[in-house]
Design a protein around this motif. Sequence first.
Motif, PDB file in Angstrom:
ATOM      1  N   ALA A  68     -14.705  99.813 -42.218  1.00  0.00           N
ATOM      2  CA  ALA A  68     -14.755  98.530 -41.509  1.00  0.00           C
ATOM      3  C   ALA A  68     -13.820  97.491 -42.107  1.00  0.00           C
ATOM      4  O   ALA A  68     -13.543  96.463 -41.471  1.00  0.00           O
ATOM      5  CB  ALA A  68     -16.190  98.000 -41.519  1.00  0.00           C
TER       6      ALA A  68
ATOM      7  N   GLU B  96     -10.443  98.946 -38.006  1.00  0.00           N
ATOM      8  CA  GLU B  96     -11.854  99.350 -38.055  1.00  0.00           C
ATOM      9  C   GLU B  96     -12.064 100.861 -38.046  1.00  0.00           C
ATOM     10  O   GLU B  96     -12.914 101.387 -37.343  1.00  0.00           O
ATOM     11  CB  GLU B  96     -12.629  98.690 -36.901  1.00  0.00           C
ATOM     12  CG  GLU B  96     -12.642  97.175 -37.004  1.00  0.00           C
ATOM     13  CD  GLU B  96     -13.516  96.532 -35.951  1.00  0.00           C
ATOM     14  OE1 GLU B  96     -13.573  97.051 -34.815  1.00  0.00           O
ATOM     15  OE2 GLU B  96     -14.152  95.506 -36.270  1.00  0.00           O
ATOM     16  N   ARG B  97     -11.303 101.543 -38.869  1.00  0.00           N
ATOM     17  CA  ARG B  97     -11.510 102.974 -39.056  1.00  0.00           C
ATOM     18  C   ARG B  97     -10.847 103.399 -40.349  1.00  0.00           C
ATOM     19  O   ARG B  97     -10.029 102.670 -40.926  1.00  0.00           O
ATOM     20  CB  ARG B  97     -10.925 103.789 -37.901  1.00  0.00           C
ATOM     21  CG  ARG B  97      -9.400 103.741 -37.761  1.00  0.00           C
ATOM     22  CD  ARG B  97      -8.910 104.717 -36.717  1.00  0.00           C
ATOM     23  NE  ARG B  97      -7.479 104.674 -36.491  1.00  0.00           N
ATOM     24  CZ  ARG B  97      -6.561 105.337 -37.197  1.00  0.00           C
ATOM     25  NH1 ARG B  97      -6.925 106.063 -38.241  1.00  0.00           N
ATOM     26  NH2 ARG B  97      -5.284 105.259 -36.874  1.00  0.00           N
TER      27      ARG B  97
END
Length: 249
Positions: free
Chosen positions: A209, A214-215
């Motif tokens: 996060a 967001e990966r």
Amino acid sequence: MPTRTDTADRVALVTGGSGGIGKAVVQRLAREGYAVGVHYAGNKATAEALAEEITAAGGKALAVGGDVADETAMAAAFDAVESAFGGLDAVVHTAGVMKLKPIAELDLDELDAMHRTNIRGTFVVNQQAARRLRPGGALVNFSTSVMGLQFPGYGAYVASKGAVEALTLVLARELRGRDVTVNAIAPGPTATPLFLDGKDQETVDRLAAQSPLERLGTPEDIAELAAFLAGPAGHWVNGQTIRDNGGIV
């Protein structure tokens, strides 16, 4: 001698090529037409299977083994790749180990073992590459984005990778006039066995996060940059450490 510009006739050696980021780099370079030396330290069967897979698909690959910190073993690995494919145009040095503990708690034997692979091993591989790469060639080392993130528990690992970044910068300058580039990639959190080992799902999710994307990164993400730096398209980039981490730092 003119710079080599066609990736289809280039030859690469990828250390740590039997798994994780190294495997993705091997596969990416093979798709571009490189003949690839797939180096392994302990996973001979995996490296041979990857080389056979590439050969079966019409490419050229050879599994070569050896401890990266052993200069005799690595000279033999370089010799084998040059003998099989006629020369060497790119070395991508992904091999490394990581031991995570607070500085106050890390056993010094673990420190010595990690630094033997990450520092001495990088020096040995870089020394061989500096002696052998043809004009138009490239050496790509691997650091870590934790240099900027400064996570607790990573002190000894970051110290070893700080040495890699310094070596990269100096060697790029020492190779003046050779038409050979030297750069380093510093991945962020990447979904490899090395990264995931010992981490619970909550920790993995928290690290994923942190990136604006967001990966976690994937080995294939990192391989794209490695292929760029190893090939003619990235040849104006030299003496750099590139943070390949989705924007964390």
